[in-house]
Design a protein around this motif. Structure first.
Motif, PDB file in Angstrom:
ATOM      1  N   PHE A 105      63.071 -28.366  -7.466  1.00  0.00           N
ATOM      2  CA  PHE A 105      64.029 -28.884  -8.277  1.00  0.00           C
ATOM      3  C   PHE A 105      64.410 -28.638  -9.757  1.00  0.00           C
ATOM      4  CE2 PHE A 105      59.968 -31.226  -8.968  1.00  0.00           C
ATOM      5  CZ  PHE A 105      60.080 -31.530 -10.206  1.00  0.00           C
ATOM      6  N   HIS A 106      63.361 -27.514 -10.263  1.00  0.00           N
ATOM      7  CA  HIS A 106      63.797 -26.985 -11.633  1.00  0.00           C
ATOM      8  C   HIS A 106      64.830 -25.925 -11.633  1.00  0.00           C
ATOM      9  CE1 HIS A 106      60.129 -25.198 -10.096  1.00  0.00           C
ATOM     10  NE2 HIS A 106      60.809 -23.923 -10.739  1.00  0.00           N
ATOM     11  N   THR A 107      65.077 -25.484 -10.281  1.00  0.00           N
ATOM     12  CA  THR A 107      66.112 -24.525 -10.181  1.00  0.00           C
ATOM     13  C   THR A 107      67.580 -25.167 -10.173  1.00  0.00           C
ATOM     14  OG1 THR A 107      66.228 -24.362  -7.881  1.00  0.00           O
ATOM     15  CG2 THR A 107      64.592 -23.000  -8.796  1.00  0.00           C
ATOM     16  N   ARG A 108      68.409 -24.491 -10.387  1.00  0.00           N
ATOM     17  CA  ARG A 108      69.996 -25.028 -10.431  1.00  0.00           C
ATOM     18  C   ARG A 108      70.492 -25.605  -8.963  1.00  0.00           C
ATOM     19  NH1 ARG A 108      74.258 -24.457 -13.459  1.00  0.00           N
ATOM     20  NH2 ARG A 108      76.283 -25.052 -12.492  1.00  0.00           N
ATOM     21  N   ARG A 109      69.958 -24.810  -7.804  1.00  0.00           N
ATOM     22  CA  ARG A 109      70.226 -25.175  -6.672  1.00  0.00           C
ATOM     23  C   ARG A 109      69.488 -26.389  -6.367  1.00  0.00           C
ATOM     24  NH1 ARG A 109      68.544 -21.685  -2.019  1.00  0.00           N
ATOM     25  NH2 ARG A 109      67.569 -23.307  -0.864  1.00  0.00           N
ATOM     26  N   GLY A 110      68.213 -26.319  -6.459  1.00  0.00           N
ATOM     27  CA  GLY A 110      67.256 -27.614  -6.320  1.00  0.00           C
ATOM     28  C   GLY A 110      67.790 -28.994  -7.041  1.00  0.00           C
ATOM     29  N   LEU A 111      68.139 -28.612  -8.412  1.00  0.00           N
ATOM     30  CA  LEU A 111      68.416 -29.787  -9.162  1.00  0.00           C
ATOM     31  C   LEU A 111      69.976 -30.305  -8.690  1.00  0.00           C
ATOM     32  CD1 LEU A 111      68.299 -31.689 -11.743  1.00  0.00           C
ATOM     33  CD2 LEU A 111      69.369 -29.944 -12.918  1.00  0.00           C
ATOM     34  N   THR A 112      71.040 -29.562  -8.327  1.00  0.00           N
ATOM     35  CA  THR A 112      72.189 -29.901  -7.650  1.00  0.00           C
ATOM     36  C   THR A 112      71.877 -30.640  -6.401  1.00  0.00           C
ATOM     37  OG1 THR A 112      72.882 -27.956  -6.940  1.00  0.00           O
ATOM     38  CG2 THR A 112      73.604 -28.408  -8.945  1.00  0.00           C
ATOM     39  N   HIS A 113      70.982 -30.086  -5.604  1.00  0.00           N
ATOM     40  CA  HIS A 113      70.498 -30.812  -4.220  1.00  0.00           C
ATOM     41  C   HIS A 113      70.048 -32.365  -4.647  1.00  0.00           C
ATOM     42  CE1 HIS A 113      69.443 -31.571  -0.158  1.00  0.00           C
ATOM     43  NE2 HIS A 113      68.203 -31.949  -0.676  1.00  0.00           N
ATOM     44  N   VAL A 114      69.149 -32.545  -5.466  1.00  0.00           N
ATOM     45  CA  VAL A 114      68.632 -33.745  -5.824  1.00  0.00           C
ATOM     46  C   VAL A 114      69.542 -34.564  -6.254  1.00  0.00           C
ATOM     47  CG1 VAL A 114      67.182 -35.137  -7.437  1.00  0.00           C
ATOM     48  CG2 VAL A 114      66.208 -32.883  -6.253  1.00  0.00           C
ATOM     49  N   ILE A 115      70.768 -34.210  -7.402  1.00  0.00           N
ATOM     50  CA  ILE A 115      71.641 -35.024  -7.888  1.00  0.00           C
ATOM     51  C   ILE A 115      72.657 -35.357  -6.721  1.00  0.00           C
ATOM     52  CG2 ILE A 115      73.674 -34.764  -9.279  1.00  0.00           C
ATOM     53  CD1 ILE A 115      72.057 -32.991 -11.211  1.00  0.00           C
ATOM     54  N   ALA A 116      73.007 -34.646  -5.848  1.00  0.00           N
ATOM     55  CA  ALA A 116      73.818 -34.917  -4.675  1.00  0.00           C
ATOM     56  C   ALA A 116      73.313 -35.891  -3.916  1.00  0.00           C
ATOM     57  CB  ALA A 116      74.252 -33.757  -3.944  1.00  0.00           C
ATOM     58  N   ALA A 117      72.085 -35.568  -3.261  1.00  0.00           N
ATOM     59  CA  ALA A 117      71.445 -36.700  -2.579  1.00  0.00           C
ATOM     60  C   ALA A 117      70.963 -37.916  -3.224  1.00  0.00           C
ATOM     61  CB  ALA A 117      70.077 -35.997  -2.156  1.00  0.00           C
ATOM     62  N   ALA A 118      70.891 -38.131  -4.526  1.00  0.00           N
ATOM     63  CA  ALA A 118      70.686 -39.388  -4.925  1.00  0.00           C
ATOM     64  C   ALA A 118      72.021 -39.994  -5.451  1.00  0.00           C
ATOM     65  CB  ALA A 118      70.019 -38.956  -6.240  1.00  0.00           C
ATOM     66  N   GLY A 119      72.949 -39.387  -5.022  1.00  0.00           N
ATOM     67  CA  GLY A 119      74.187 -39.799  -5.457  1.00  0.00           C
ATOM     68  C   GLY A 119      74.519 -40.139  -7.011  1.00  0.00           C
ATOM     69  N   LEU A 120      74.186 -39.161  -7.689  1.00  0.00           N
ATOM     70  CA  LEU A 120      74.222 -39.269  -9.220  1.00  0.00           C
ATOM     71  C   LEU A 120      75.309 -38.494  -9.750  1.00  0.00           C
ATOM     72  CD1 LEU A 120      70.528 -38.435 -10.300  1.00  0.00           C
ATOM     73  CD2 LEU A 120      71.914 -40.793 -10.381  1.00  0.00           C
ATOM     74  N   PRO A 121      75.853 -38.719 -10.658  1.00  0.00           N
ATOM     75  CA  PRO A 121      77.215 -37.909 -11.245  1.00  0.00           C
ATOM     76  C   PRO A 121      76.514 -36.504 -11.824  1.00  0.00           C
ATOM     77  CG  PRO A 121      76.345 -39.502 -13.106  1.00  0.00           C
ATOM     78  CD  PRO A 121      75.613 -39.653 -11.817  1.00  0.00           C
ATOM     79  N   MET A 122      77.455 -35.514 -11.265  1.00  0.00           N
ATOM     80  CA  MET A 122      76.963 -34.139 -11.750  1.00  0.00           C
ATOM     81  C   MET A 122      77.054 -33.804 -13.074  1.00  0.00           C
ATOM     82  SD  MET A 122      75.824 -31.600  -9.909  1.00  0.00           S
ATOM     83  CE  MET A 122      76.054 -32.019  -8.208  1.00  0.00           C
ATOM     84  N   PHE A 123      76.341 -32.886 -13.523  1.00  0.00           N
ATOM     85  CA  PHE A 123      76.199 -32.714 -14.855  1.00  0.00           C
ATOM     86  C   PHE A 123      77.375 -31.670 -15.330  1.00  0.00           C
ATOM     87  CE2 PHE A 123      73.586 -29.676 -12.623  1.00  0.00           C
ATOM     88  CZ  PHE A 123      73.882 -28.472 -13.042  1.00  0.00           C
ATOM     89  N   ARG A 124      77.833 -31.767 -16.482  1.00  0.00           N
ATOM     90  CA  ARG A 124      78.842 -31.023 -17.068  1.00  0.00           C
ATOM     91  C   ARG A 124      78.232 -29.597 -17.466  1.00  0.00           C
ATOM     92  NH1 ARG A 124      80.465 -32.668 -22.309  1.00  0.00           N
ATOM     93  NH2 ARG A 124      78.591 -34.063 -22.075  1.00  0.00           N
ATOM     94  N   GLU A 125      78.950 -28.625 -16.968  1.00  0.00           N
ATOM     95  CA  GLU A 125      78.624 -27.445 -17.180  1.00  0.00           C
ATOM     96  C   GLU A 125      78.548 -26.880 -18.887  1.00  0.00           C
ATOM     97  OE1 GLU A 125      76.814 -24.034 -16.457  1.00  0.00           O
ATOM     98  OE2 GLU A 125      77.338 -25.355 -14.714  1.00  0.00           O
ATOM     99  N   ILE A 126      77.631 -26.530 -19.543  1.00  0.00           N
ATOM    100  CA  ILE A 126      77.493 -26.115 -20.726  1.00  0.00           C
ATOM    101  C   ILE A 126      77.178 -24.770 -20.797  1.00  0.00           C
ATOM    102  CG2 ILE A 126      76.580 -26.688 -23.078  1.00  0.00           C
ATOM    103  CD1 ILE A 126      75.791 -29.335 -22.101  1.00  0.00           C
ATOM    104  N   PRO A 127      78.233 -23.954 -21.226  1.00  0.00           N
ATOM    105  CA  PRO A 127      78.152 -22.466 -21.251  1.00  0.00           C
ATOM    106  C   PRO A 127      77.314 -22.079 -22.332  1.00  0.00           C
ATOM    107  CG  PRO A 127      80.309 -23.009 -22.089  1.00  0.00           C
ATOM    108  CD  PRO A 127      79.761 -24.248 -21.632  1.00  0.00           C
ATOM    109  N   TYR A 128      76.179 -21.071 -21.867  1.00  0.00           N
ATOM    110  CA  TYR A 128      75.352 -20.373 -22.909  1.00  0.00           C
ATOM    111  C   TYR A 128      76.394 -19.443 -23.808  1.00  0.00           C
ATOM    112  CZ  TYR A 128      71.563 -17.618 -24.938  1.00  0.00           C
ATOM    113  OH  TYR A 128      70.821 -17.186 -25.828  1.00  0.00           O
ATOM    114  N   VAL A 129      76.010 -19.588 -25.154  1.00  0.00           N
ATOM    115  CA  VAL A 129      76.773 -18.765 -25.897  1.00  0.00           C
ATOM    116  C   VAL A 129      75.630 -18.152 -26.674  1.00  0.00           C
ATOM    117  CG1 VAL A 129      78.282 -18.374 -27.933  1.00  0.00           C
ATOM    118  CG2 VAL A 129      78.730 -19.959 -26.189  1.00  0.00           C
ATOM    119  N   SER A 130      75.420 -16.770 -26.727  1.00  0.00           N
ATOM    120  CA  SER A 130      74.523 -15.763 -27.500  1.00  0.00           C
ATOM    121  C   SER A 130      75.051 -15.678 -28.919  1.00  0.00           C
ATOM    122  CB  SER A 130      74.314 -14.381 -26.746  1.00  0.00           C
ATOM    123  OG  SER A 130      73.508 -13.834 -27.562  1.00  0.00           O
ATOM    124  N   ARG A 131      74.188 -15.864 -30.011  1.00  0.00           N
ATOM    125  CA  ARG A 131      74.728 -15.704 -31.203  1.00  0.00           C
ATOM    126  C   ARG A 131      74.016 -14.647 -31.891  1.00  0.00           C
ATOM    127  NH1 ARG A 131      77.761 -20.243 -33.188  1.00  0.00           N
ATOM    128  NH2 ARG A 131      77.626 -21.831 -31.281  1.00  0.00           N
TER     129      ARG A 131
END
Length: 131
Positions: A105-131
């Protein structure tokens, strides 16, 4: 959550204490039930119980091979508590039991599976920006 687009995860739901009560002698359970009442006012929108099959847990406990852990006792305790979670979950309308075998569940795929199975709202994508 404290606003519509924010979800907060934390442990400590009533079902957790109630499931672990199975480990205590019957004579001590009345006192533990009094503790349960402290949290009766708290009713989270969703309680997620992440579990695994007994075979998976037993394999991982044995693979750890920690001298201070009695593997047989750890497996026995897991079976007892897991059975209680599964027995109690249907009585909590906001509780979802998710078998996480083969999923991290700490991987993206696992987390999205848990979120979907639990009926939670999906997270907003926050793009990583290297500085």
């Amino acid at each position: 959550h404290d606003r519509p687009d924010r979800v907060i995860f934390f442990e400590g739901a009533r079902i957790t204490l109630e499931a672990h009560m199975a480990e205590y002698p019957v004579d001590d359970q009345a006192g533990l039930r009094e503790v349960l009442e402290i949290g009766d006012w708290w009713n989270p929108e969703r309680v997620i119980v992440l579990t695994s099959s007994v075979d998976t847990i037993e394999k991982h406990i044995r693979l750890r091979n920690r001298p201070h852990e009695a593997a047989e006792n750890m497996v026995r305790r897991f079976r007892l508590i897991d059975a209680e979670f599964r027995r109690l979950a249907p009585s909590y309308s906001n509780t979802v039991v998710i078998n996480r075998d083969g999923m991290e569940f700490h991987t993206r795929r696992g987390l999205t599976h848990v979120i979907a199975a639990a009926g939670l709202p999906m997270f907003r994508e926050i793009p990583y920006v290297s500085r």
